[in-house]
Design a protein around this motif. Structure first.
Motif, PDB file in Angstrom:
ATOM      1  N   GLY A  54     -40.801 -30.218 -33.865  1.00 43.40           N
ATOM      2  CA  GLY A  54     -39.805 -29.899 -34.883  1.00 43.40           C
ATOM      3  C   GLY A  54     -38.890 -31.094 -35.064  1.00 43.40           C
ATOM      4  N   GLY A  55     -39.177 -31.923 -36.064  1.00 46.18           N
ATOM      5  CA  GLY A  55     -38.306 -33.051 -36.363  1.00 46.18           C
ATOM      6  C   GLY A  55     -38.425 -34.241 -35.426  1.00 46.18           C
ATOM      7  N   VAL A  56     -39.449 -34.266 -34.588  1.00 49.79           N
ATOM      8  CA  VAL A  56     -39.679 -35.486 -33.781  1.00 49.79           C
ATOM      9  C   VAL A  56     -40.216 -36.533 -34.762  1.00 49.79           C
ATOM     10  CG1 VAL A  56     -40.995 -36.498 -31.884  1.00 49.79           C
ATOM     11  CG2 VAL A  56     -40.252 -34.102 -31.740  1.00 49.79           C
ATOM     12  N   ARG A  57     -39.519 -37.634 -34.910  1.00 54.72           N
ATOM     13  CA  ARG A  57     -39.896 -38.580 -35.960  1.00 54.72           C
ATOM     14  C   ARG A  57     -40.165 -39.999 -35.463  1.00 54.72           C
ATOM     15  NH1 ARG A  57     -41.294 -34.665 -37.605  1.00 54.72           N
ATOM     16  NH2 ARG A  57     -40.618 -33.478 -39.418  1.00 54.72           N
ATOM     17  N   SER A  58     -40.119 -40.188 -34.164  1.00 52.74           N
ATOM     18  CA  SER A  58     -40.425 -41.514 -33.600  1.00 52.74           C
ATOM     19  C   SER A  58     -40.748 -41.337 -32.121  1.00 52.74           C
ATOM     20  CB  SER A  58     -39.206 -42.434 -33.739  1.00 52.74           C
ATOM     21  OG  SER A  58     -38.151 -41.942 -32.921  1.00 52.74           O
TER      22      SER A  58
ATOM     23  N   VAL B 208     -47.133 -20.413 -26.451  1.00 54.72           N
ATOM     24  CA  VAL B 208     -46.455 -19.713 -27.545  1.00 54.72           C
ATOM     25  C   VAL B 208     -45.607 -20.734 -28.263  1.00 54.72           C
ATOM     26  CG1 VAL B 208     -44.579 -18.102 -28.072  1.00 54.72           C
ATOM     27  CG2 VAL B 208     -46.524 -17.355 -26.711  1.00 54.72           C
ATOM     28  N   LYS B 209     -45.707 -20.767 -29.597  1.00 53.40           N
ATOM     29  CA  LYS B 209     -44.952 -21.773 -30.346  1.00 53.40           C
ATOM     30  C   LYS B 209     -44.182 -21.172 -31.507  1.00 53.40           C
ATOM     31  CE  LYS B 209     -46.951 -24.822 -33.138  1.00 53.40           C
ATOM     32  NZ  LYS B 209     -46.618 -24.521 -34.555  1.00 53.40           N
ATOM     33  N   GLU B 210     -43.063 -21.803 -31.825  1.00 49.00           N
ATOM     34  CA  GLU B 210     -42.356 -21.480 -33.074  1.00 49.00           C
ATOM     35  C   GLU B 210     -42.852 -22.472 -34.122  1.00 49.00           C
ATOM     36  OE1 GLU B 210     -40.307 -20.594 -35.453  1.00 49.00           O
ATOM     37  OE2 GLU B 210     -39.411 -18.739 -34.770  1.00 49.00           O
TER      38      GLU B 210
ATOM     39  N   GLY C 296     -49.592 -31.973 -34.011  1.00 50.73           N
ATOM     40  CA  GLY C 296     -49.146 -30.584 -34.085  1.00 50.73           C
ATOM     41  C   GLY C 296     -50.053 -29.723 -34.951  1.00 50.73           C
ATOM     42  N   ALA C 297     -49.783 -28.404 -34.908  1.00 48.14           N
ATOM     43  CA  ALA C 297     -50.611 -27.420 -35.618  1.00 48.14           C
ATOM     44  C   ALA C 297     -50.368 -27.515 -37.113  1.00 48.14           C
ATOM     45  CB  ALA C 297     -50.256 -26.022 -35.135  1.00 48.14           C
ATOM     46  N   MET C 298     -51.415 -27.716 -37.888  1.00 47.89           N
ATOM     47  CA  MET C 298     -51.219 -27.745 -39.327  1.00 47.89           C
ATOM     48  C   MET C 298     -52.186 -26.926 -40.146  1.00 47.89           C
ATOM     49  SD  MET C 298     -49.614 -31.433 -40.258  1.00 47.89           S
ATOM     50  CE  MET C 298     -50.394 -32.436 -39.030  1.00 47.89           C
ATOM     51  N   THR C 299     -53.452 -27.329 -40.180  1.00 39.73           N
ATOM     52  CA  THR C 299     -54.166 -26.751 -41.312  1.00 39.73           C
ATOM     53  C   THR C 299     -55.607 -26.380 -41.038  1.00 39.73           C
ATOM     54  OG1 THR C 299     -54.245 -27.002 -43.714  1.00 39.73           O
ATOM     55  CG2 THR C 299     -54.871 -28.937 -42.402  1.00 39.73           C
TER      56      THR C 299
ATOM     57  N   MET D 214     -45.924 -34.204 -33.287  1.00 37.41           N
ATOM     58  CA  MET D 214     -45.408 -34.360 -34.631  1.00 37.41           C
ATOM     59  C   MET D 214     -46.411 -33.717 -35.577  1.00 37.41           C
ATOM     60  SD  MET D 214     -43.940 -38.296 -34.353  1.00 37.41           S
ATOM     61  CE  MET D 214     -44.541 -38.720 -35.938  1.00 37.41           C
ATOM     62  N   SER D 215     -45.925 -33.130 -36.660  1.00 38.05           N
ATOM     63  CA  SER D 215     -46.836 -32.557 -37.652  1.00 38.05           C
ATOM     64  C   SER D 215     -46.700 -33.277 -38.987  1.00 38.05           C
ATOM     65  CB  SER D 215     -46.579 -31.050 -37.810  1.00 38.05           C
ATOM     66  OG  SER D 215     -46.980 -30.374 -36.641  1.00 38.05           O
ATOM     67  N   GLN D 216     -45.629 -32.993 -39.719  1.00 33.79           N
ATOM     68  CA  GLN D 216     -45.500 -33.498 -41.085  1.00 33.79           C
ATOM     69  C   GLN D 216     -45.699 -35.015 -41.210  1.00 33.79           C
ATOM     70  OE1 GLN D 216     -42.930 -35.339 -42.614  1.00 33.79           O
ATOM     71  NE2 GLN D 216     -42.894 -34.678 -44.763  1.00 33.79           N
ATOM     72  N   PRO D 217     -45.123 -35.837 -40.325  1.00 31.23           N
ATOM     73  CA  PRO D 217     -45.342 -37.276 -40.489  1.00 31.23           C
ATOM     74  C   PRO D 217     -46.818 -37.660 -40.351  1.00 31.23           C
ATOM     75  CG  PRO D 217     -43.498 -36.847 -39.022  1.00 31.23           C
ATOM     76  CD  PRO D 217     -44.190 -35.541 -39.232  1.00 31.23           C
TER      77      PRO D 217
ATOM     78  N   GLY E 173     -36.852 -30.435 -38.694  1.00 32.29           N
ATOM     79  CA  GLY E 173     -37.955 -31.185 -39.300  1.00 32.29           C
ATOM     80  C   GLY E 173     -38.511 -30.353 -40.438  1.00 32.29           C
ATOM     81  N   THR E 174     -39.797 -30.057 -40.352  1.00 28.39           N
ATOM     82  CA  THR E 174     -40.419 -29.239 -41.394  1.00 28.39           C
ATOM     83  C   THR E 174     -39.876 -27.820 -41.348  1.00 28.39           C
ATOM     84  OG1 THR E 174     -42.404 -30.566 -41.162  1.00 28.39           O
ATOM     85  CG2 THR E 174     -42.634 -28.443 -42.303  1.00 28.39           C
ATOM     86  N   SER E 175     -39.482 -27.325 -42.526  1.00 26.83           N
ATOM     87  CA  SER E 175     -38.968 -25.951 -42.617  1.00 26.83           C
ATOM     88  C   SER E 175     -39.875 -25.121 -43.512  1.00 26.83           C
ATOM     89  CB  SER E 175     -37.558 -25.962 -43.206  1.00 26.83           C
ATOM     90  OG  SER E 175     -37.241 -24.672 -43.702  1.00 26.83           O
TER      91      SER E 175
ATOM     92  N   GLY F 260     -54.455 -25.646 -37.396  1.00 28.79           N
ATOM     93  CA  GLY F 260     -53.615 -24.629 -38.025  1.00 28.79           C
ATOM     94  C   GLY F 260     -54.181 -23.236 -37.773  1.00 28.79           C
ATOM     95  N   SER F 261     -53.481 -22.240 -38.261  1.00 33.08           N
ATOM     96  CA  SER F 261     -53.890 -20.852 -38.047  1.00 33.08           C
ATOM     97  C   SER F 261     -55.346 -20.638 -38.475  1.00 33.08           C
ATOM     98  CB  SER F 261     -52.980 -19.924 -38.854  1.00 33.08           C
ATOM     99  OG  SER F 261     -53.472 -18.606 -38.719  1.00 33.08           O
ATOM    100  N   GLN F 262     -56.129 -20.031 -37.592  1.00 35.58           N
ATOM    101  CA  GLN F 262     -57.565 -19.862 -37.846  1.00 35.58           C
ATOM    102  C   GLN F 262     -57.907 -18.521 -38.479  1.00 35.58           C
ATOM    103  OE1 GLN F 262     -57.985 -21.639 -33.722  1.00 35.58           O
ATOM    104  NE2 GLN F 262     -60.076 -21.805 -34.438  1.00 35.58           N
TER     105      GLN F 262
HETATM  106  C1  LIG Z   1     -48.767 -28.388 -43.664  1.00 31.09           C
HETATM  107  C2  LIG Z   1     -48.331 -27.677 -42.419  1.00 31.09           C
HETATM  108  C3  LIG Z   1     -48.987 -26.508 -42.056  1.00 31.09           C
HETATM  109  C4  LIG Z   1     -48.630 -25.829 -40.879  1.00 31.09           C
HETATM  110  N1  LIG Z   1     -49.352 -24.724 -40.489  1.00 31.09           N
HETATM  111  C5  LIG Z   1     -49.137 -24.191 -39.261  1.00 31.09           C
HETATM  112  C6  LIG Z   1     -49.994 -23.180 -38.755  1.00 31.09           C
HETATM  113  O1  LIG Z   1     -50.959 -22.760 -39.411  1.00 31.09           O
HETATM  114  N2  LIG Z   1     -49.737 -22.678 -37.519  1.00 31.09           N
HETATM  115  C7  LIG Z   1     -48.693 -23.141 -36.768  1.00 31.09           C
HETATM  116  O2  LIG Z   1     -48.538 -22.703 -35.629  1.00 31.09           O
HETATM  117  N3  LIG Z   1     -47.841 -24.076 -37.225  1.00 31.09           N
HETATM  118  C8  LIG Z   1     -48.046 -24.619 -38.452  1.00 31.09           C
HETATM  119  N4  LIG Z   1     -47.217 -25.613 -38.914  1.00 31.09           N
HETATM  120  C9  LIG Z   1     -45.961 -25.921 -38.174  1.00 31.09           C
HETATM  121  C10 LIG Z   1     -46.073 -27.121 -37.252  1.00 31.09           C
HETATM  122  O3  LIG Z   1     -46.977 -26.863 -36.203  1.00 31.09           O
HETATM  123  C11 LIG Z   1     -44.693 -27.494 -36.647  1.00 31.09           C
HETATM  124  O4  LIG Z   1     -44.221 -26.438 -35.840  1.00 31.09           O
HETATM  125  C12 LIG Z   1     -43.650 -27.785 -37.702  1.00 31.09           C
HETATM  126  O5  LIG Z   1     -44.232 -28.471 -38.801  1.00 31.09           O
HETATM  127  C13 LIG Z   1     -42.506 -28.629 -37.154  1.00 31.09           C
HETATM  128  O6  LIG Z   1     -42.941 -29.919 -36.784  1.00 31.09           O
HETATM  129  P1  LIG Z   1     -42.646 -31.221 -37.708  1.00 31.09           P
HETATM  130  O7  LIG Z   1     -41.179 -31.195 -38.008  1.00 31.09           O
HETATM  131  O8  LIG Z   1     -43.076 -32.389 -36.895  1.00 31.09           O
HETATM  132  O9  LIG Z   1     -43.477 -31.089 -38.953  1.00 31.09           O
HETATM  133  C14 LIG Z   1     -47.559 -26.315 -40.077  1.00 31.09           C
HETATM  134  C15 LIG Z   1     -46.900 -27.497 -40.474  1.00 31.09           C
HETATM  135  C16 LIG Z   1     -47.268 -28.175 -41.611  1.00 31.09           C
HETATM  136  C17 LIG Z   1     -46.528 -29.448 -41.967  1.00 31.09           C
END
Ligand SMILES: Cc1cc2nc3c(=O)[nH]c(=O)nc-3n(C[C@H](O)[C@H](O)[C@H](O)COP(=O)(O)O)c2cc1C
Length: 352
Positions: A270-274, A189-191, A60-63, A291-294, A218-220, A90-92
């Protein structure tokens, strides 16, 4: 902005980032004692918006944007390439405004030349930019990572609880249409953890190729921003975060919302953990899950390959135990829904 990015990484690693339930425990797939296939027959190969990939699962999108983020992106990219699975960045924006950190995203195309990569920009930033600039940014973001697709994130709740946030969503849909016209690539488009409703999905239908539900459970980011506010002594922001941290649509419900009205590609996150959660998401009608956070935790703990491999094995076992040979078979497996999800489907008039 760079300090904020590293704060996000550190807070996302900790348990404070995890809030609520995605309701995957409300999706009971029925055990098939006579699957009439071998575990080895289960085929995880999948389609990601027209590209062949080795599983319906991605990063997933992170950093991006800091030294630490650059290292994380490089490690994620190497693992994604090895497993043949897609990866978002992640966001560019940070690199579009400050070219000295472009490398923290460019490492992804260097280490993952063949997999589909997904560029990422935020709706509030697009809303504030003139049209020519939107096109310029999108083209540059794509080029930076040699992207296969572009994701636009909707993060209204996060913008509200972030002291430096930009809760400006006027004109966003028109900007999304502009991105689609300009880019010539699949647009997602993503939340980011509050979910997408059928009403929003209806407005996106025919405009974008894919919706990534980014549901609650999941991650909030509301909780992450609340923790930052607490550290900075910003009482009002801390308080708003506490009140709204369980705001949103649980991921399982959001998949049903979107799938009921949207004929395009649906991504569960969002909260997919396995891998079992992933199988449940696919059974509800998603085409793919991330998945992102895991995965962030796994990279920081030096066990990213083990984590991805475990998720893929779990998915394979889940498919075997319901008798699904191919990923597409999951949509047809018998299931029972728990009372909360069933009630939600009924009250909202969903087909799921
Ligand atoms: C450290 C971190 C940074 C994130 N940064 C972005 C971001 O820049 N753009 C984005 O669309 N989502 C971002 N996300 C959100 C994730 O893409 C995802 O929607 C969210 O974490 C829920 O998934 P999860 O429960 O598996 O972590 C970020 C998530 C994490 C954990």
């Amino acid at each position: 902005m760079e300090k904020r990015k590293d704060d996000h990484i550190h807070l996302a690693y900790s348990d404070v980032s995890q809030v609520g339930s995605p309701w995957f425990d409300e999706v009971l797939l029925i055990h098939n004692a006579l699957p009439e296939l071998d575990l080895a027959d289960v085929d995880l190969s999948a389609d990601f918006l027209g590209a062949k990939v080795s599983a319906p699962f991605g990063i997933g999108a992170m950093t991006g944007g800091t030294e630490l983020a650059g290292k994380i992106n490089a490690e994620l990219a190497k693992a994604a390439e090895e497993f043949g699975i897609p990866m978002y960045v992640g966001s560019q924006r940070v690199a579009l405004q400050n070219p000295s950190v472009r490398w923290t995203f460019e490492v992804v195309k260097q280490h993952a030349p063949t997999i589909p990569k997904v560029a990422n920009l935020g709706a509030p930033q697009l809303s504030a930019l003139p049209e020519e600039k939107v096109v310029e940014w999108v083209v540059e973001a794509v080029e930076m990572i040699d992207a296969y697709a572009v994701a636009i994130h909707l993060n209204a709740a996060q913008e509200v609880v972030q002291p430096e946030g930009e809760p400006r969503f006027r004109g966003v849909l028109e900007k999304i249409k502009l991105v689609k016209r300009a880019v010539g690539k699949p647009v997602i488009v993503k939340e980011v953890g509050n979910g997408i409703s059928k009403e929003v999905a209806e407005r996106l239908a025919g405009v974008v190729d894919a919706i990534d539900v980014g549901g609650l459970g999941g991650t909030s980011f509301v909780s992450i921003e609340g923790a930052r506010a607490l550290g900075a002594g910003l009482e009002l922001y801390r308080r708003i975060s506490e009140v709204f941290k369980t705001w949103g649509i649980p991921t399982a419900a959001s998949i049903c919302e979107v799938r009921s009205v949207f004929g395009g590609y649906v991504i569960a996150s969002g909260g997919v953990r396995s891998g079992l959660d992933g199988a449940r998401a696919l059974a509800l009608g998603a085409n793919f899950f991330t998945m992102s956070q895991p995965l962030l935790r796994a990279v920081l703990d030096g066990r990213i390959r083990e984590e991805i491999s475990a998720v893929l094995t779990e998915l394979k076992v889940a498919m075997f135990l319901v008798g699904a040979r191919r990923v597409s078979d999951l949509a047809k497996v018998p299931r029972v829904y728990g009372p909360r999800l069933r009630e939600w489907i009924e009250q909202r008039g969903l087909r799921c």
